[in-house]
Design a protein around this motif. Structure first.
Motif, mmCIF file in Angstrom:
data_model
loop_
_atom_site.group_PDB
_atom_site.id
_atom_site.type_symbol
_atom_site.label_atom_id
_atom_site.label_comp_id
_atom_site.label_asym_id
_atom_site.label_seq_id
_atom_site.Cartn_x
_atom_site.Cartn_y
_atom_site.Cartn_z
ATOM 1 N N THR A 29 -4.028 -3.509 1.979
ATOM 2 C CA THR A 29 -3.498 -2.822 0.835
ATOM 3 C C THR A 29 -4.391 -1.667 0.427
ATOM 4 O OG1 THR A 29 -2.196 -4.691 -0.038
ATOM 5 C CG2 THR A 29 -2.357 -2.801 -1.546
ATOM 6 N N ARG A 30 -5.475 -1.884 0.256
ATOM 7 C CA ARG A 30 -6.743 -0.984 -0.195
ATOM 8 C C ARG A 30 -6.831 -0.008 0.719
ATOM 9 N NH1 ARG A 30 -8.649 0.406 -5.227
ATOM 10 N NH2 ARG A 30 -9.074 -1.590 -6.550
ATOM 11 N N MET A 83 -2.067 -2.276 -8.184
ATOM 12 C CA MET A 83 -3.309 -2.502 -7.913
ATOM 13 C C MET A 83 -4.411 -3.218 -8.956
ATOM 14 S SD MET A 83 -3.394 -1.152 -5.056
ATOM 15 C CE MET A 83 -5.101 -1.369 -4.838
ATOM 16 N N ASP A 91 -6.606 -6.106 -7.178
ATOM 17 C CA ASP A 91 -7.994 -5.876 -7.903
ATOM 18 C C ASP A 91 -8.394 -7.387 -8.328
ATOM 19 O OD1 ASP A 91 -8.662 -3.498 -7.350
ATOM 20 O OD2 ASP A 91 -7.870 -2.821 -9.399
ATOM 21 N N GLY A 125 0.669 -1.268 -0.055
ATOM 22 C CA GLY A 125 0.152 -0.027 0.075
ATOM 23 C C GLY A 125 0.713 1.294 -0.161
ATOM 24 N N MET A 128 -8.881 -9.525 -5.015
ATOM 25 C CA MET A 128 -9.996 -9.223 -4.416
ATOM 26 C C MET A 128 -11.163 -9.598 -5.237
ATOM 27 S SD MET A 128 -9.349 -5.398 -3.155
ATOM 28 C CE MET A 128 -10.832 -5.371 -2.100
ATOM 29 N N ARG A 170 -3.296 2.412 0.803
ATOM 30 C CA ARG A 170 -3.143 2.962 -0.441
ATOM 31 C C ARG A 170 -4.175 4.442 -0.287
ATOM 32 N NH1 ARG A 170 -6.326 3.437 -4.879
ATOM 33 N NH2 ARG A 170 -5.387 3.993 -6.832
ATOM 34 N N GLY A 171 -5.374 4.083 0.335
ATOM 35 C CA GLY A 171 -6.222 5.178 0.459
ATOM 36 C C GLY A 171 -5.718 6.506 1.432
ATOM 37 N N PRO A 210 -5.071 -7.910 0.288
ATOM 38 C CA PRO A 210 -5.926 -7.162 -0.586
ATOM 39 C C PRO A 210 -6.522 -5.987 0.293
ATOM 40 C CG PRO A 210 -6.211 -8.987 -1.497
ATOM 41 C CD PRO A 210 -5.448 -9.317 -0.397
ATOM 42 N N ARG A 211 -7.295 -6.385 1.571
ATOM 43 C CA ARG A 211 -7.867 -5.576 2.340
ATOM 44 C C ARG A 211 -7.043 -4.362 3.134
ATOM 45 N NH1 ARG A 211 -11.561 -9.076 6.332
ATOM 46 N NH2 ARG A 211 -12.142 -7.564 6.823
ATOM 47 N N ASP A 228 1.627 2.243 -9.130
ATOM 48 C CA ASP A 228 0.078 2.093 -8.765
ATOM 49 C C ASP A 228 -0.634 1.304 -9.577
ATOM 50 O OD1 ASP A 228 -2.177 2.577 -6.765
ATOM 51 O OD2 ASP A 228 -2.673 4.185 -8.279
#
Length: 307
Positions: free
Chosen positions: A182-183, A140, A144, A126, A147, A186-187, A179-180, A136
């Protein structure tokens, strides 16, 4: 004879003494260590207390009146809870009380290990994805893709490629949970990299790794810590599901999912075989979620009730 010490101040013409302004701000409450923090956040205290009790149960399971959880006794099978067998026995005569207490070790080991490993891996991906623009798109798209697959199905697919063991269960669930994190990271990084202090550090010639370590990373730890508690709870549930369907830990290792899977055939006549491991799983997940909710309220300044 009384001497008055009050002085009368004579002001020049046109000047007056302004009245005292009322206090507009609430008095600041000083937090007094860990106990003060727990008093101010009872949810954290309750969750921590429950989780600490379960950790102690897992550590001291051999000293809590248990027997060998794998010992077979066909003559004592499906015994109801009594003074001799507190939680009863299963279809093979094994003591459910001992199996449930030893199963606490498996669930806590899987939950805590997955939370740590998934948080570290998701944090690294992330940070790079959120701050390095050219990376990115590549990272990502891979995230994705992960996910798009439900975590339980991804874990089952990974377990199908390996043999059943606690280590492989931890690895399979970790890959599904990365992934959870990482998201989330990243945000947070996308909003932080536009802050003025990051622009100032970039203009002064600070290298990108130093900017990430000094300015970005500390601000991502609080939300990531809260997310780690939810991942821990989710990992314990997924581990129980995998063991329940026969894709998790082997039957020789007592876990809550294994115990419930072995007792589902007798649920209508011997519900205690499933009830006790299910109750321990529910209490453990509740404790972790309470801890996560309390930490979210404590670490989010917008939700703080007092300074």
């Amino acid at each position: 004879m009384t001497v008055s010490t009050t002085r009368t101040v004579t002001l020049p013409p046109g000047l007056v003494i302004a009245p005292q302004l009322p206090d507009l701000l609430r008095p600041v409450k000083i937090r007094r260590g860990v106990l003060g923090f727990l008093r101010g956040h009872p949810t954290v205290a309750i969750g921590s207390a429950l989780l600490l009790c379960l950790v102690l149960v897992a550590i001291f399971a051999p000293y809590l009146g248990t027997v060998d959880p794998t010992a077979l006794a066909p003559a004592k099978r499906t015994r109801a809870p009594s003074a001799d067998f507190w939680f009863g026995t299963d279809m093979l005569g094994r003591d459910i009380y001992s199996r449930v207490l030893y199963g606490t070790r498996v669930s806590l080991t899987v939950g805590l290990s997955v939370a740590v490993l998934a948080s570290l891996a998701g944090l690294a991906v992330g940070l790079v994805s959120g701050f390095v623009r050219w990376a990115d798109g590549i990272l990502m798209r891979f995230i994705d893709g992960l996910m798009s697959i439900p975590p339980i199905l991804l874990a089952v697919a990974l377990m199908a490629l390996t043999r059943g063991s606690v280590g492989n269960v931890i690895l399979a669930i970790t890959v599904a949970e990365i992934p959870r994190v990482t998201r989330l990271v990243r945000g947070v990084v996308l909003s932080l990299r536009e802050q003025p202090y990051v622009d100032a550090a970039t203009a002064s010639g600070t290298r990108t790794p130093m900017i990430i370590m000094r300015h970005i990373l500390p601000n991502t730890l609080a939300p990531m810590l809260v997310q780690a508690t939810y991942i821990c709870a989710s990992a314990m549930i997924v581990e129980s599901i995998l063991s329940f369907i026969g894709a998790g830990t082997p039957p020789t290792i007592p876990s809550w999912g294994n115990i419930m899977a072995e007792g589902r055939a007798l649920w209508q006549v011997k519900p205690f075989i499933v009830f006790f491991p299910a109750a321990f799983l529910s209490v453990t997940v509740l404790a972790v979620n309470l801890l996560g909710d309390g930490l979210r309220d404590a670490l989010d300044p917008r939700m703080a009730k007092s300074l």
